[in-house]
Write a protein that holds these residues in place. Structure first.
Motif, mmCIF file in Angstrom:
data_model
loop_
_atom_site.group_PDB
_atom_site.id
_atom_site.type_symbol
_atom_site.label_atom_id
_atom_site.label_comp_id
_atom_site.label_asym_id
_atom_site.label_seq_id
_atom_site.Cartn_x
_atom_site.Cartn_y
_atom_site.Cartn_z
ATOM 1 N N ARG A 1 0.853 -1.191 0.000
ATOM 2 C CA ARG A 1 0.000 0.000 0.000
ATOM 3 C C ARG A 1 0.886 1.236 0.000
ATOM 4 N N SER A 2 0.718 2.085 -0.979
ATOM 5 C CA SER A 2 1.427 3.367 -1.057
ATOM 6 C C SER A 2 2.931 3.209 -0.860
ATOM 7 N N GLY A 3 3.506 2.189 -1.449
ATOM 8 C CA GLY A 3 4.938 1.992 -1.352
ATOM 9 C C GLY A 3 5.405 1.297 -0.086
ATOM 10 N N PHE A 4 4.480 0.948 0.797
ATOM 11 C CA PHE A 4 4.823 0.249 2.031
ATOM 12 C C PHE A 4 4.194 -1.133 2.008
ATOM 13 N N GLU A 5 4.735 -2.013 2.821
ATOM 14 C CA GLU A 5 4.218 -3.375 2.890
ATOM 15 C C GLU A 5 3.684 -3.654 4.285
ATOM 16 N N SER A 6 2.496 -4.222 4.342
ATOM 17 C CA SER A 6 1.911 -4.664 5.602
ATOM 18 C C SER A 6 1.992 -6.188 5.625
ATOM 19 N N ARG A 7 2.765 -6.752 6.538
ATOM 20 C CA ARG A 7 2.931 -8.205 6.635
ATOM 21 C C ARG A 7 1.760 -8.811 7.381
ATOM 22 N N CYS A 8 1.409 -10.026 7.021
ATOM 23 C CA CYS A 8 0.286 -10.729 7.632
ATOM 24 C C CYS A 8 0.737 -12.073 8.206
ATOM 25 N N ILE A 9 0.102 -12.479 9.286
ATOM 26 C CA ILE A 9 0.304 -13.813 9.849
ATOM 27 C C ILE A 9 -0.952 -14.606 9.512
ATOM 28 N N VAL A 10 -0.789 -15.636 8.706
ATOM 29 C CA VAL A 10 -1.921 -16.442 8.250
ATOM 30 C C VAL A 10 -2.340 -17.393 9.365
ATOM 31 N N GLU A 11 -3.635 -17.400 9.649
ATOM 32 C CA GLU A 11 -4.182 -18.244 10.701
ATOM 33 C C GLU A 11 -4.933 -19.446 10.140
ATOM 34 N N SER A 12 -5.596 -19.264 8.981
ATOM 35 C CA SER A 12 -6.371 -20.377 8.418
ATOM 36 C C SER A 12 -6.443 -20.259 6.899
ATOM 37 N N ILE A 13 -6.571 -21.416 6.253
ATOM 38 C CA ILE A 13 -6.787 -21.502 4.808
ATOM 39 C C ILE A 13 -7.942 -22.474 4.598
ATOM 40 N N VAL A 14 -8.945 -22.035 3.854
ATOM 41 C CA VAL A 14 -10.101 -22.888 3.585
ATOM 42 C C VAL A 14 -10.407 -22.832 2.090
ATOM 43 N N ARG A 15 -10.534 -23.999 1.454
ATOM 44 C CA ARG A 15 -10.984 -24.024 0.068
ATOM 45 C C ARG A 15 -12.500 -23.970 0.087
ATOM 46 N N LEU A 16 -13.059 -22.985 -0.613
ATOM 47 C CA LEU A 16 -14.505 -22.830 -0.653
ATOM 48 C C LEU A 16 -15.117 -23.786 -1.659
ATOM 49 N N THR A 17 -16.289 -24.277 -1.346
ATOM 50 C CA THR A 17 -17.035 -25.120 -2.280
ATOM 51 C C THR A 17 -17.687 -24.213 -3.323
ATOM 52 N N PRO A 18 -18.072 -24.766 -4.487
ATOM 53 C CA PRO A 18 -18.743 -23.934 -5.494
ATOM 54 C C PRO A 18 -19.974 -23.188 -4.947
ATOM 55 N N PRO A 19 -20.846 -23.817 -4.114
ATOM 56 C CA PRO A 19 -21.963 -23.049 -3.561
ATOM 57 C C PRO A 19 -21.508 -21.902 -2.646
ATOM 58 N N GLU A 20 -20.419 -22.108 -1.914
ATOM 59 C CA GLU A 20 -19.901 -21.039 -1.049
ATOM 60 C C GLU A 20 -19.355 -19.882 -1.883
ATOM 61 N N VAL A 21 -18.706 -20.204 -3.007
ATOM 62 C CA VAL A 21 -18.202 -19.158 -3.902
ATOM 63 C C VAL A 21 -19.379 -18.380 -4.485
ATOM 64 N N GLU A 22 -20.424 -19.088 -4.912
ATOM 65 C CA GLU A 22 -21.608 -18.425 -5.466
ATOM 66 C C GLU A 22 -22.300 -17.550 -4.432
ATOM 67 N N ALA A 23 -22.204 -17.929 -3.147
ATOM 68 C CA ALA A 23 -22.852 -17.162 -2.083
ATOM 69 C C ALA A 23 -22.100 -15.868 -1.758
ATOM 70 N N LEU A 24 -20.845 -15.766 -2.200
ATOM 71 C CA LEU A 24 -20.084 -14.539 -1.957
ATOM 72 C C LEU A 24 -20.695 -13.387 -2.750
ATOM 73 N N PRO A 25 -20.745 -12.200 -2.172
ATOM 74 C CA PRO A 25 -21.184 -11.043 -2.954
ATOM 75 C C PRO A 25 -20.238 -10.854 -4.151
ATOM 76 N N PRO A 26 -20.732 -10.393 -5.272
ATOM 77 C CA PRO A 26 -19.886 -10.260 -6.470
ATOM 78 C C PRO A 26 -18.606 -9.456 -6.229
ATOM 79 N N ARG A 27 -18.634 -8.465 -5.379
ATOM 80 C CA ARG A 27 -17.431 -7.650 -5.143
ATOM 81 C C ARG A 27 -16.346 -8.413 -4.379
ATOM 82 N N LEU A 28 -16.702 -9.553 -3.759
ATOM 83 C CA LEU A 28 -15.721 -10.336 -3.007
ATOM 84 C C LEU A 28 -15.186 -11.529 -3.793
ATOM 85 N N ARG A 29 -15.785 -11.843 -4.925
ATOM 86 C CA ARG A 29 -15.301 -12.982 -5.713
ATOM 87 C C ARG A 29 -14.019 -12.606 -6.427
ATOM 88 N N PRO A 30 -12.954 -13.355 -6.178
ATOM 89 C CA PRO A 30 -11.692 -13.020 -6.872
ATOM 90 C C PRO A 30 -11.708 -13.432 -8.334
#
Length: 150
Positions: A121-150
């Motif tokens: 962001r603006s030439g700076f980096e914000s580091r993150c500590i990952v806590e969880s990874i979940v693969r979404l099912t197709p129905p879960e992806v469809e349930a995401l609002p369009p602005r959140l679908r990658p």
């Protein structure tokens, strides 16, 4: 006299908190009918199923869900929800670039510790500590609002 007034007020306030003769309060209402319910995130550090692991170089797109949630598209074959342990994504937007560092060892992500993520962001980096990874099912992806679908 002042002490009696303070004690009477405190007793009234405590009495308002006491259980009523009508029993316990009703449970909170559930989601409206037809609403998609996202499952609870896995416990911190939980690994993906062996077939759900992915190469970090295969990430093609991402969206920022909130200050702790990132959604990534892995070559159009799957969408993953990545939960962060802190608010490292606060103020980030989906057009901010992801900065991925390949940790020592395999470039394959199966567990949260396998991901080393930052967001630029603006030439700076914000580091993150990952806590969880979940693969979404197709129905879960469809349930995401369009602005959140990658």
């Amino acid at each position: 006299m002042k002490l009696a007034l303070v004690l009477a007020t405190a007793a009234a306030a405590l009495g308002a908190c006491a259980p009523t003769a009508y029993g316990p309060p009703p449970p909170p209402p559930g989601p409206p009918p037809g609403a998609a319910v996202m499952p609870a995130p896995p416990p911190p550090g939980a690994a993906l199923a062996p077939g759900d692991c992915f190469r970090t170089s295969d990430i093609r797109n991402h969206t920022v869900g909130d200050e702790r949630t990132l959604y990534v598209d892995v070559r159009g074959r799957g969408v993953y929800r990545i939960g962060m342990s802190g608010a490292c994504l606060a103020g980030a937007i989906s057009s901010d670039p992801l900065i991925m560092r390949q940790p020592p060892g395999s470039p394959i992500a199966c567990r949260p510790i396998d991901l080393d993520i930052g967001i630029g962001r603006s030439g700076f980096e914000s580091r993150c500590i990952v806590e969880s990874i979940v693969r979404l099912t197709p129905p879960e992806v469809e349930a995401l609002p369009p602005r959140l679908r990658p």
